[in-house]
Each structure stands twice: as C-alpha cells, then as structure tokens.
Design a protein around this motif. Structure first.
Motif, PDB file in Angstrom:
ATOM      1  N   THR A 164      15.274 -37.550  -8.196  1.00  0.00           N
ATOM      2  CA  THR A 164      14.712 -38.053  -6.941  1.00  0.00           C
ATOM      3  C   THR A 164      14.422 -39.546  -7.029  1.00  0.00           C
ATOM      4  OG1 THR A 164      13.690 -35.883  -6.564  1.00  0.00           O
ATOM      5  CG2 THR A 164      12.860 -37.741  -5.262  1.00  0.00           C
ATOM      6  N   ALA A 165      13.812 -39.974  -8.142  1.00  0.00           N
ATOM      7  CA  ALA A 165      13.522 -41.400  -8.327  1.00  0.00           C
ATOM      8  C   ALA A 165      14.819 -42.212  -8.366  1.00  0.00           C
ATOM      9  CB  ALA A 165      12.723 -41.610  -9.611  1.00  0.00           C
ATOM     10  N   LEU A 166      15.830 -41.689  -9.051  1.00  0.00           N
ATOM     11  CA  LEU A 166      17.106 -42.402  -9.145  1.00  0.00           C
ATOM     12  C   LEU A 166      17.772 -42.520  -7.773  1.00  0.00           C
ATOM     13  CD1 LEU A 166      19.349 -43.717 -10.773  1.00  0.00           C
ATOM     14  CD2 LEU A 166      20.277 -41.441 -11.244  1.00  0.00           C
ATOM     15  N   ILE A 167      17.713 -41.451  -6.973  1.00  0.00           N
ATOM     16  CA  ILE A 167      18.287 -41.505  -5.623  1.00  0.00           C
ATOM     17  C   ILE A 167      17.589 -42.583  -4.798  1.00  0.00           C
ATOM     18  CG2 ILE A 167      18.484 -40.237  -3.442  1.00  0.00           C
ATOM     19  CD1 ILE A 167      18.952 -37.703  -5.114  1.00  0.00           C
ATOM     20  N   LEU A 168      16.263 -42.667  -4.908  1.00  0.00           N
ATOM     21  CA  LEU A 168      15.517 -43.692  -4.174  1.00  0.00           C
ATOM     22  C   LEU A 168      15.891 -45.093  -4.666  1.00  0.00           C
ATOM     23  CD1 LEU A 168      11.994 -42.025  -3.945  1.00  0.00           C
ATOM     24  CD2 LEU A 168      13.539 -42.529  -2.048  1.00  0.00           C
ATOM     25  N   ILE A 169      16.085 -45.253  -5.973  1.00  0.00           N
ATOM     26  CA  ILE A 169      16.496 -46.550  -6.519  1.00  0.00           C
ATOM     27  C   ILE A 169      17.855 -46.960  -5.955  1.00  0.00           C
ATOM     28  CG2 ILE A 169      17.332 -47.674  -8.630  1.00  0.00           C
ATOM     29  CD1 ILE A 169      15.057 -46.275 -10.121  1.00  0.00           C
TER      30      ILE A 169
END
Length: 326
Positions: free
Chosen positions: A62-67
């Motif tokens: 999820t964090a990577l998708i937001l990045i």
C-alpha cells in the motif's frame, strides 16, 4: 552518467523505478527514531491507519502504491505544465530514490495520502496562471489542502502556499481570498457534521485538543548515517534550488511563475517538516517531489553532471545501508 540516463528511453527509466520499488518492498525500513504517526495524525489520518490489515506485506505494498502514485502524478503535472520533457520519467525516478529514505511503511501511509491530496492542490494552483475566472481552481486548491490537513494537521500550512501563489501570479481580487478561506473551512464543516451524526463530536474535539496540547518542536537526534544522508539531501537541495531559481529568470513568464510556485511548495513543506518536532522525518516526503524536480533540472542542465552523480550515488548507497540495518 545521470545526464545521459535522463535522455534514455522511458522503458529503461521504468525498469530502474521498478528496481527501486522492489528494493523498497523487500528491504527493512531505516528505523528513524520518531513517534508512530497515528499519535501525530488528525482523525482522518488515524482512520486511514486503523483500516490497514495487520499484515506487513500488504502495508508495504500500500505504501509503495502511494509512493508510485505520488511520483507518477507529479511527473504528469510537470509534463502538463511544460516543466519536464513529456517522454521522460526522470523526475519520477529521482523521487522514487528519495522515497527510499522514509520511515516504516505503516507510519508513511497517512503522510503519503496527504501528499497525494496536496499534489492536486499544486496542480490547481499552477493552472491559475492567465485564468480569467480562477474561482473554481482556487476553491479546489483550498479544499484539497483542508482535506490533507484532516490527515496531517500541519498540512494546513499549505494554505500559505496558495496565498504566496496569489502574489506570484498577481491575483489581487478580494474574491479569491474569500473563496480560498471558504475552501479551507467548508470541509471541516462537513467533517464536524459527520462526527456529530455519528455521536463522535466530543471524541474528535478531544483528539485535536490532545494534538495541540502535545505539540512541541523538539527534534529527535538522528543516527550518524542518517545525519550524513540528511547533510547530502541538504547539499543537493541548496545547490539545485539556487540553479533552479536563478535560471527561472531566463524562462518565459508562464514557466518562470510555475517554477517559483514549485519552490514555494517546497518552502512550505520545509516549514511543516521543521514544525513537526519528533515526527519531522515523517514529513520528509512532502519535500521530495519539488526536490526531485530541482535535482533533475540541475542534472539535465549541467555540462558536467559527475559531481551530482557522485552525490546521488552516495545518497543511494547510504540509504541502502540504512535499510539493510547498518
């Protein structure tokens, strides 16, 4: 080397971004000595942190998708406003490298979500140039700042970014100022009504009261490697910003003003970072996107980019060591 890489095909740049993303996904976080984000979040930020499943891999994804959404979205905005080549992802690539230097994924979900909302505000603000009836754009920019502040309270300072842009773009009508203030207030009216409807108005008030009651500007002392990385980031920022703003005077007026607007976005992001106290390093991603624009500009416009190759290469090496636990 980086200058040549900036002119390489978009597929090679995507491949490098995927490599950086894979390393982010499967490597440990740098382990900043900061508070857990929900303790510094507004109610919407706490809600975002609370809906995440108790699965570390899902949280990292999820964090990577937001990045990637932030990096790609910023690159698209730059392309739309002619601040970056349309067939290049070089700015997004540099941003993805910067994003490696972030806190644990669970703590970054809410700040990254707030940054995504602030990007929409940035895009609306840059579209104000030469707009004869900018009222909707001003309202949108202000509303998204207010929404971001519902996740990260200090994001409300980006209202000053919008107001600085008024001076940069020579918007002097009183209507835009009233519309901007309205856009900042209306989302909070809806939020208060939602809490009232769900009989949680007192809870929300107590959460905001606790945030401001515990507010301080005492920073945690970073480790040695983290200090070196921060020094490198500061050096890159000082050099790239000076070149970026110095060259802005040579551009056509529309490009010049949009370059200054991005610089103002960075200045407010740095103010948010400094005022975040012990959670300051959690606010670093707010600075990364305009920093990536300036660093990319510095590299592509320099006749000899090898000093910047060394600086960014050293930054990447140190961040890799930090993420591997050194």
């Amino acid at each position: 080397m980086l200058r040549k890489f900036s002119r390489s095909g978009v597929y090679l740049q995507i491949l490098f971004i995927l490599a950086v993303s894979s390393f982010y996904l499967f490597s440990p976080h740098p382990g900043f000595a900061s508070q857990v984000f929900p303790e510094n979040a507004a109610p919407l930020g706490r809600w975002l942190s609370g809906i995440l499943p108790d699965n570390e891999l899902v949280i990292r994804i999820t964090a990577l998708i937001l990045i990637l959404l932030n990096a790609a979205g910023f690159n698209i905005i730059l392309n739309h406003h002619d601040l970056a080549p349309r067939q290049s992802l070089f700015t997004a690539l540099i941003a993805s490298v910067f994003f490696l230097f972030t806190e644990q994924a669970e703590a970054m979900i809410a700040p990254l979500a707030a940054l995504l909302l602030l990007l929409i505000s940035l895009h609306s603000t840059m579209k104000l140039y030469a707009e004869p009836y900018p009222y909707t754009l001003v309202l949108n920019a202000s509303i998204f700042v207010a929404m971001a502040s519902m996740i990260y309270p200090l994001a409300i300072l980006f209202a000053f970014f919008i107001w600085m842009a008024f001076f940069t773009l020579r918007i002097s009508s009183w209507r835009e100022w009233i519309i901007s203030l309205t856009g900042l207030i209306v989302p909070y009216v809806y939020l208060a009504f939602w809490f009232f409807w769900n009989d949680r108005l007192a809870v929300a008030f107590n959460e905001y009261h606790a945030f401001f009651n515990d507010f301080d500007i005492n920073w945690s002392k970073p480790g040695f490697l983290q200090t070196v990385v921060l020094f490198l980031l500061g050096s890159i920022l000082i050099i790239s910003m000076s070149v970026f703003l110095n060259d802005a005077g040579e551009k056509i007026i529309s490009i010049r003003k949009k370059m200054w607007i991005n610089a103002q976005f960075l200045w407010v992001a740095m103010a948010v970072l400094l005022l975040s106290g012990k959670a300051a390093l959690l606010a670093l991603p707010l600075c990364y996107l305009p920093m990536a624009l300036m660093a990319g500009y510095l590299i592509t416009k320099s006749r000899r980019s090898w000093p910047y190759d060394i600086a960014l290469g050293l930054f990447l090496l140190l961040v890799i060591l930090l993420r591997l636990g050194f």
